[in-house]
Scaffold this motif. Structure first.
Motif, short mmCIF file in Angstrom:
data_model
loop_
_atom_site.label_atom_id
_atom_site.label_comp_id
_atom_site.label_asym_id
_atom_site.label_seq_id
_atom_site.Cartn_x
_atom_site.Cartn_y
_atom_site.Cartn_z
N GLU A 146 1.51 -1.43 -0.09
CA GLU A 146 0.12 0.33 0.04
C GLU A 146 1.11 0.62 -0.37
O GLU A 146 1.45 1.22 0.64
N LEU A 147 0.50 1.87 -0.58
CA LEU A 147 1.80 3.00 -1.07
C LEU A 147 1.15 4.36 -0.12
O LEU A 147 -0.53 4.28 0.31
N PRO A 148 1.69 5.56 0.09
CA PRO A 148 0.99 6.70 0.93
C PRO A 148 0.67 7.52 0.04
O PRO A 148 0.85 7.36 -1.20
N ASP A 149 -0.51 7.68 0.53
CA ASP A 149 -1.20 9.09 -0.35
C ASP A 149 -0.07 9.76 -0.75
O ASP A 149 -0.93 11.18 -1.55
N ASP A 150 0.57 11.18 -0.10
CA ASP A 150 1.37 11.94 -0.05
C ASP A 150 2.14 11.53 -1.37
O ASP A 150 2.63 12.60 -1.39
N LEU A 151 2.28 10.63 -1.68
CA LEU A 151 3.32 10.43 -2.76
C LEU A 151 3.15 9.99 -4.12
O LEU A 151 2.16 9.82 -4.57
N LEU A 152 3.75 11.09 -5.02
CA LEU A 152 3.12 11.51 -6.79
C LEU A 152 4.05 11.11 -7.20
O LEU A 152 5.53 10.66 -7.13
N PHE A 153 4.28 10.36 -8.22
CA PHE A 153 5.10 10.09 -9.72
C PHE A 153 4.83 10.95 -10.43
O PHE A 153 4.38 11.01 -11.24
N ALA A 154 6.63 11.28 -10.84
CA ALA A 154 6.10 12.12 -12.20
C ALA A 154 7.03 11.69 -13.60
O ALA A 154 7.64 11.18 -13.00
N ILE A 155 5.61 11.17 -14.88
CA ILE A 155 6.28 10.67 -15.53
C ILE A 155 6.77 12.02 -16.18
O ILE A 155 6.20 13.01 -17.09
N ILE A 156 8.12 11.45 -17.19
CA ILE A 156 8.64 12.40 -18.14
C ILE A 156 9.08 12.03 -18.94
O ILE A 156 9.88 11.49 -19.29
N VAL A 157 8.04 12.30 -20.80
CA VAL A 157 7.78 11.65 -21.56
C VAL A 157 8.79 12.40 -22.58
O VAL A 157 8.60 12.92 -22.80
N PRO A 158 9.10 11.62 -23.00
CA PRO A 158 10.14 12.29 -24.61
C PRO A 158 9.05 12.08 -25.78
O PRO A 158 8.53 10.90 -25.69
N ASN A 159 10.02 11.91 -26.73
CA ASN A 159 8.88 12.43 -27.89
C ASN A 159 9.61 10.83 -28.85
O ASN A 159 9.28 10.75 -30.50
N PHE A 160 10.48 10.47 -28.34
CA PHE A 160 11.26 9.38 -29.14
C PHE A 160 10.58 7.98 -27.99
O PHE A 160 10.58 7.66 -27.33
N PRO A 161 10.56 6.62 -28.98
CA PRO A 161 10.39 5.20 -28.68
C PRO A 161 11.18 4.03 -27.91
O PRO A 161 12.34 4.84 -28.65
N VAL A 162 11.44 3.56 -27.20
CA VAL A 162 13.29 2.24 -27.13
C VAL A 162 11.88 0.90 -26.40
O VAL A 162 11.08 1.01 -25.57
#
Length: 301
Positions: free
Chosen positions: A157-173
């Protein structure tokens, strides 16, 4: 009967948790399945940068076919309608989401002969590892092990105050290219390095010791080798920490980078990090997401 499935994006290989630890976030793919008279039809409601097959190569359709073959029943004639918000080949579990959606839809059409645990084992075997499919099924953060006979997992169970910032480029891998850069063997000291940090990661999440996460997310199994495929990866990690991130890691096989941020520092992080990312090529996009706590869901009409 129309079946509607909602599946969250997932971020796997969390730091030292290569092929074993992943988390679900609040970004979703949606699937509708309805019976038709014969054959099959696939409708794509949101186009991706990589074309989604609308023939037998479609991963959801293939998964459903495999399910019914395992069950010993014919594949029913269906229309599949996909609306995919999870970007493909970006390390956010798009393939796992398709497999999970296909299994849940097929199981529902068949009258639910399998439990969610049964389906999770099927998905892990199809993928070859459980770190995307488990959080897609169960939500939150999941650590799992796939053996020849079973798949064991524990949901954290993850704490409610934790966020995940996804940093997505324009190229795939692609996963294939990302795995191709990994060495065939590792030194003992590198294995010990990862085992100790994977244990610290799980223990720190369970006890809320965020101060441990920067060290706990360190890795010598996959990230040092994969950084050649992700321009500016280490620089972005360094700046993310300067902007207030607790820890950073490569999401899945890439190309998405992930930063963990508390809600208290979210706005400051967003402002500073967005400004920095604008100075880089590859059109990096930043989105802050909460963890998905529910996992994949199914409704029928």
């Amino acid at each position: 009967m129309k079946v509607k499935v909602k599946v969250p994006a997932t971020s796997a290989n969390m730091g030292p948790g290569f092929d074993s630890i992943g988390v679900a976030v609040q970004l979703y793919n949606y699937l509708e399945v309805e019976p038709i008279e014969q054959g099959f039809e696939i409708i794509i409601k949101k186009e991706q940068s990589i074309a989604i097959p609308t023939d037998e190569k479609n991963l959801i359709y293939q998964t459903m076919q495999q399910f019914f073959e395992t069950l010993g029943k014919p594949m029913p004639a269906v229309r599949l309608t996909q609306f995919d918000d999870i970007p493909m080949a970006r390390g956010l579990g798009s393939s796992a989401a398709c497999i999970v959606a296909g299994l849940l839809a097929a199981n529902t059409l068949a009258g639910n002969p399998y439990t969610k645990d049964d389906l999770a084992k099927m998905a892990a075997k199809i993928e070859g590892h459980p770190d995307n499919s488990n959080p897609a099924f169960f939500g939150s953060m999941v650590t799992g092990v796939l053996t020849e006979k079973s798949m064991e997992y524990v949901r954290l169970e993850l704490p409610d105050d934790l966020l995940f910032a996804i940093i997505v480029p324009n190229f795939p891998v692609s996963t294939k290219s990302s795995r191709s850069v990994l060495p065939p063997h590792y030194d003992r000291q590198d294995v010990v390095y990862n085992v100790s940090r994977a244990a610290l990661l799980v223990a720190s999440i369970l006890t809320g010791k965020y101060e441990n996460l920067e060290v706990a997310m360190d890795d010598k199994i996959h990230q040092p080798y994969r950084k050649v495929l992700i321009p500016h990866m280490e620089e972005i990690f360094g700046n993310a920490k300067k902007c207030g991130a607790i820890a950073c890691y490569l999401s899945g096989a890439g190309s998405t980078l992930m930063a963990m941020v508390t809600k208290e520092h979210a706005e400051e992080f967003r402002n500073k990090m967005s400004t920095y990312l604008q100075t880089l090529p590859d059109d990096w996009q930043l989105t802050l997401l909460s963890a998905d706590k529910e996992g994949a869901t199914v409704v029928t009409e």
